[in-house]
Design a protein around this motif. Sequence first.
Motif, PDB file in Angstrom:
ATOM      1  N   MET A   1       0.843  -1.191   0.000  1.00 13.19           N
ATOM      2  CA  MET A   1       0.000   0.000   0.000  1.00 13.19           C
ATOM      3  C   MET A   1       0.885   1.250   0.000  1.00 13.19           C
ATOM      4  N   ARG A   2       0.586   2.186  -0.901  1.00 11.81           N
ATOM      5  CA  ARG A   2       1.307   3.452  -0.945  1.00 11.81           C
ATOM      6  C   ARG A   2       0.623   4.447  -0.008  1.00 11.81           C
ATOM      7  N   ILE A   3       1.420   5.256   0.658  1.00  9.49           N
ATOM      8  CA  ILE A   3       0.934   6.129   1.713  1.00  9.49           C
ATOM      9  C   ILE A   3       0.953   7.582   1.250  1.00  9.49           C
ATOM     10  N   GLY A   4      -0.164   8.279   1.469  1.00 10.60           N
ATOM     11  CA  GLY A   4      -0.248   9.663   1.040  1.00 10.60           C
ATOM     12  C   GLY A   4      -1.049  10.512   2.006  1.00 10.60           C
ATOM     13  N   GLY A   5      -1.286  11.745   1.592  1.00  5.97           N
ATOM     14  CA  GLY A   5      -2.063  12.662   2.403  1.00  5.97           C
ATOM     15  C   GLY A   5      -2.704  13.720   1.537  1.00  5.97           C
ATOM     16  N   HIS A   6      -3.789  14.295   2.038  1.00  7.66           N
ATOM     17  CA  HIS A   6      -4.359  15.457   1.371  1.00  7.66           C
ATOM     18  C   HIS A   6      -3.486  16.656   1.720  1.00  7.66           C
ATOM     19  N   LEU A   7      -3.104  17.427   0.689  1.00  8.93           N
ATOM     20  CA  LEU A   7      -2.169  18.536   0.877  1.00  8.93           C
ATOM     21  C   LEU A   7      -2.750  19.837   0.338  1.00  8.93           C
ATOM     22  N   GLU A 229      -8.046  -2.674  11.468  1.00  7.49           N
ATOM     23  CA  GLU A 229      -8.969  -3.667  10.905  1.00  7.49           C
ATOM     24  C   GLU A 229      -9.602  -3.170   9.618  1.00  7.49           C
ATOM     25  N   MET A 230      -9.960  -1.897   9.587  1.00 13.69           N
ATOM     26  CA  MET A 230     -10.570  -1.332   8.380  1.00 13.69           C
ATOM     27  C   MET A 230      -9.581  -1.321   7.225  1.00 13.69           C
ATOM     28  N   ILE A 231      -8.337  -0.933   7.515  1.00 17.20           N
ATOM     29  CA  ILE A 231      -7.314  -0.913   6.463  1.00 17.20           C
ATOM     30  C   ILE A 231      -7.110  -2.312   5.890  1.00 17.20           C
ATOM     31  N   ALA A 232      -7.002  -3.306   6.769  1.00 18.17           N
ATOM     32  CA  ALA A 232      -6.768  -4.680   6.316  1.00 18.17           C
ATOM     33  C   ALA A 232      -7.923  -5.195   5.464  1.00 18.17           C
ATOM     34  N   ALA A 233      -9.149  -4.912   5.893  1.00 19.09           N
ATOM     35  CA  ALA A 233     -10.316  -5.416   5.165  1.00 19.09           C
ATOM     36  C   ALA A 233     -10.511  -4.705   3.833  1.00 19.09           C
ATOM     37  N   ALA A 234     -10.083  -3.440   3.748  1.00 21.68           N
ATOM     38  CA  ALA A 234     -10.296  -2.676   2.519  1.00 21.68           C
ATOM     39  C   ALA A 234      -9.419  -3.179   1.381  1.00 21.68           C
ATOM     40  N   GLY A 235      -8.185  -3.536   1.680  1.00 20.71           N
ATOM     41  CA  GLY A 235      -7.282  -4.018   0.635  1.00 20.71           C
ATOM     42  C   GLY A 235      -7.021  -3.001  -0.457  1.00 20.71           C
ATOM     43  N   ALA A 236      -7.008  -1.726  -0.104  1.00 17.91           N
ATOM     44  CA  ALA A 236      -6.831  -0.662  -1.091  1.00 17.91           C
ATOM     45  C   ALA A 236      -5.371  -0.536  -1.506  1.00 17.91           C
ATOM     46  N   PRO A 237      -5.114  -0.106  -2.742  1.00 19.33           N
ATOM     47  CA  PRO A 237      -3.728   0.067  -3.178  1.00 19.33           C
ATOM     48  C   PRO A 237      -3.060   1.320  -2.622  1.00 19.33           C
ATOM     49  N   ALA A 238      -3.873   2.279  -2.162  1.00 18.38           N
ATOM     50  CA  ALA A 238      -3.315   3.540  -1.674  1.00 18.38           C
ATOM     51  C   ALA A 238      -4.171   4.083  -0.534  1.00 18.38           C
ATOM     52  N   ALA A 239      -3.501   4.782   0.389  1.00 23.06           N
ATOM     53  CA  ALA A 239      -4.181   5.386   1.534  1.00 23.06           C
ATOM     54  C   ALA A 239      -3.811   6.857   1.623  1.00 23.06           C
ATOM     55  N   VAL A 240      -4.801   7.681   1.955  1.00 24.43           N
ATOM     56  CA  VAL A 240      -4.587   9.119   2.088  1.00 24.43           C
ATOM     57  C   VAL A 240      -5.040   9.568   3.470  1.00 24.43           C
ATOM     58  N   LEU A 241      -4.180  10.302   4.155  1.00 20.88           N
ATOM     59  CA  LEU A 241      -4.522  10.908   5.440  1.00 20.88           C
ATOM     60  C   LEU A 241      -5.194  12.257   5.203  1.00 20.88           C
ATOM     61  N   GLU A 242      -6.302  12.494   5.902  1.00 19.50           N
ATOM     62  CA  GLU A 242      -6.950  13.802   5.884  1.00 19.50           C
ATOM     63  C   GLU A 242      -7.054  14.347   7.313  1.00 19.50           C
ATOM     64  N   THR A 243      -6.059  14.036   8.103  1.00 18.54           N
ATOM     65  CA  THR A 243      -6.044  14.406   9.520  1.00 18.54           C
ATOM     66  C   THR A 243      -5.609  15.859   9.694  1.00 18.54           C
ATOM     67  N   PRO A 244      -5.920  16.466  10.851  1.00 18.62           N
ATOM     68  CA  PRO A 244      -5.604  17.886  11.050  1.00 18.62           C
ATOM     69  C   PRO A 244      -4.111  18.181  10.995  1.00 18.62           C
ATOM     70  N   GLY A 245      -3.779  19.346  10.412  1.00 18.52           N
ATOM     71  CA  GLY A 245      -2.416  19.856  10.430  1.00 18.52           C
ATOM     72  C   GLY A 245      -1.542  19.337   9.308  1.00 18.52           C
ATOM     73  N   TYR A 246      -0.590  20.166   8.892  1.00 14.89           N
ATOM     74  CA  TYR A 246       0.431  19.761   7.924  1.00 14.89           C
ATOM     75  C   TYR A 246       1.807  19.853   8.574  1.00 14.89           C
ATOM     76  N   ASP A 247       1.833  19.682   9.902  1.00 14.11           N
ATOM     77  CA  ASP A 247       3.045  19.857  10.689  1.00 14.11           C
ATOM     78  C   ASP A 247       3.484  18.523  11.286  1.00 14.11           C
TER      79      ASP A 247
END
Length: 265
Positions: A1-7, A229-247
Motif C-alpha cells: 500500500m502506498r501512503i499519502g495525504g491530502h495537501l 482492521e478497516m485498512i486490512a479489510a479494505a485491501g486498497a492500493p493507496a491510503a490518504v490521510l486527511e487528519t488535522p495539520g500539515y506539521d
Amino acid sequence: MRIGGHLPSKDPLTAADRLGLDLFQIHVSSPRTWQAPRRRPDAAALAASGRVVAVHAPYLCNPASADPQVRERTGVLLQQTIDAAATVGARGVVVHAGQAGVDGTIAAGIERWTGLLRRLRGDVPLLIENTASGRASLGRHLDSIAALFSALRSCDRSMSVGACLDTAHAFAADPAAEKDPGGWVEQFVAATGAVDLIHVNDSASPSGSGRDRHANLGAGVMGLACIAEMIAAAGAPAAVLETPGYDERRAQDVEILRYLAATAA
C-alpha cells in the motif's frame, strides 16, 4: 500500500517530500465555492511525478440534490474538475455520495445521480466516497451504498466509477462499524466491488453520531485497532490521510499509518 495525504494545493510536491509521502490528494479549485478550476502552472510537473493519487471535488457538489440548480452546478463543476484532474495526472476524482434532501428519498437521489453521471465525460474515474451524516444520505448506510453503486454501474455511462472509503465517516455513520470494523468494510467492498482509495482518519465524534469530525490517528475515539482492521479489510492500493495539520502531527500520522499498513499486509 502506498501512503499519502491530502495537501494544500500550493506546491504539493515540496510538502509531500517534507512529510515523506509516496503520493497525495489535492483540490484544484476552492473546496467550498462553485469556482471553476484555474490552469495550474505546475500541471506538467505534477503529471510527470505520478504522485497525484486523486483530486477531491468541491464539497458543494451533490449529484443527488433535489434542487435542480445545485445539480446543474454540480454537473458543470464536476466536469471541470475531471478535466483539470486529467492535466495533473490524477488517478481519480473523489466526490461525496451526496444527500437527497430533508424530505428526499434514497431512490430519488439515486435517479438524480444516474442522470448526472450520463452527462459526464473523461478518462479519470469518479471515486464515490462514503459519508457520515444525513437521513437521506446515499453514502451513509450500507444498503444505500449498495443500491447507488448497482444503479451507477448498470446505467448507460462513459465514466468509470470506483469507491473511496473514509474510516472516520464509516465509524461516525454506523455503530456496526465500531462493533465489527473489518466486517463492516467487507460489506462495503461487497457493495462497491472494491476500494480504490482509502481515506485513513481517526474520528473525533462517537460511533453512530452522524458527525463528520476528523482527528489525528490515536487522538480520536476509534482506537488504532479499529482503524487497522478497516485498512486490512479494505485491501486498497493507496491510503490518504486527511487528519488535522500539515506539521509534526501529520508527520506522526504518516509513521503510524505506515506501521498499520505494514501489519495489515
